[in-house]
Design a protein around this motif. Sequence first.
Motif, PDB file in Angstrom:
ATOM      1  N   GLY A  69      55.983   1.988  67.125  1.00 25.29           N
ATOM      2  CA  GLY A  69      54.531   2.063  67.268  1.00 25.29           C
ATOM      3  C   GLY A  69      53.781   1.640  66.024  1.00 25.29           C
ATOM      4  N   GLY A  70      54.482   1.062  65.038  1.00 23.02           N
ATOM      5  CA  GLY A  70      53.811   0.560  63.846  1.00 23.02           C
ATOM      6  C   GLY A  70      53.422   1.624  62.843  1.00 23.02           C
ATOM      7  N   ILE A  71      54.111   2.752  62.833  1.00 23.37           N
ATOM      8  CA  ILE A  71      53.813   3.854  61.905  1.00 23.37           C
ATOM      9  C   ILE A  71      54.825   3.844  60.767  1.00 23.37           C
ATOM     10  CG2 ILE A  71      53.590   6.362  61.645  1.00 23.37           C
ATOM     11  CD1 ILE A  71      51.444   5.103  63.442  1.00 23.37           C
ATOM     12  N   ILE A  72      54.332   3.993  59.529  1.00 24.20           N
ATOM     13  CA  ILE A  72      55.183   4.116  58.359  1.00 24.20           C
ATOM     14  C   ILE A  72      54.820   5.425  57.660  1.00 24.20           C
ATOM     15  CG2 ILE A  72      53.612   2.721  56.959  1.00 24.20           C
ATOM     16  CD1 ILE A  72      56.022   1.759  55.334  1.00 24.20           C
ATOM     17  N   VAL A  73      55.823   6.176  57.238  1.00 21.79           N
ATOM     18  CA  VAL A  73      55.604   7.440  56.530  1.00 21.79           C
ATOM     19  C   VAL A  73      56.487   7.471  55.291  1.00 21.79           C
ATOM     20  CG1 VAL A  73      54.970   8.718  58.629  1.00 21.79           C
ATOM     21  CG2 VAL A  73      57.335   8.720  57.856  1.00 21.79           C
ATOM     22  N   SER A  74      56.045   8.225  54.305  1.00 23.11           N
ATOM     23  CA  SER A  74      56.815   8.389  53.077  1.00 23.11           C
ATOM     24  C   SER A  74      56.648   9.803  52.559  1.00 23.11           C
ATOM     25  CB  SER A  74      56.342   7.389  52.013  1.00 23.11           C
ATOM     26  OG  SER A  74      57.068   7.572  50.811  1.00 23.11           O
ATOM     27  N   ASN A  75      57.636  10.267  51.815  1.00 26.45           N
ATOM     28  CA  ASN A  75      57.512  11.572  51.163  1.00 26.45           C
ATOM     29  C   ASN A  75      56.938  11.410  49.756  1.00 26.45           C
ATOM     30  OD1 ASN A  75      59.706  10.418  49.887  1.00 26.45           O
ATOM     31  ND2 ASN A  75      61.067  12.169  50.170  1.00 26.45           N
ATOM     32  N   GLY A  76      56.523  10.211  49.419  1.00 27.82           N
ATOM     33  CA  GLY A  76      55.845   9.880  48.165  1.00 27.82           C
ATOM     34  C   GLY A  76      54.707   8.930  48.472  1.00 27.82           C
ATOM     35  N   SER A  77      54.090   8.402  47.452  1.00 27.76           N
ATOM     36  CA  SER A  77      52.964   7.494  47.659  1.00 27.76           C
ATOM     37  C   SER A  77      53.427   6.138  48.180  1.00 27.76           C
ATOM     38  CB  SER A  77      52.200   7.303  46.348  1.00 27.76           C
ATOM     39  OG  SER A  77      51.184   6.338  46.523  1.00 27.76           O
TER      40      SER A  77
END
Length: 132
Positions: free
Chosen positions: A63-71
């Motif tokens: 779905g075009g989502i990117i996540v990170s546990n940092g910046s």
Amino acid sequence: MKKIVFTLITAGLLLSCNNDDDSNLDTDLIGKWQLIEVLSDPGDGSGTFSSVESDKTITFRNGGIIVSNGSLCDMGITSDRPTFGTYSSSESTFNSTDCNNSEYDFEFEKNGNILIIKYPCIEPCQAKYKRI
């Protein structure tokens, strides 16, 4: 009988069409990536990637989502603040409303199990991730 054959052929053609938008994502990109190296060029073109010890990860989701546990906005190695954004696999870019310029498209390139993110610097600065 001709109507049935025509309907089956039409349905087959419609189902076999390739749509190149982001709904057909690069499945090799989907997943979790661990930060392993960063590159900061001192200005003379002699910069090389240096190994880092970091728990920072990024995850590309359907779905075009990117996540990170940092910046997502810089090549820092800390994993102390979650950030989110959207990406385009066809453009090899992502952006995040967590960044100062939420309209900026960060570029990335994937080569096998290695992903390199390019950050906006006067001299080259990049972060290298490995699929985990």
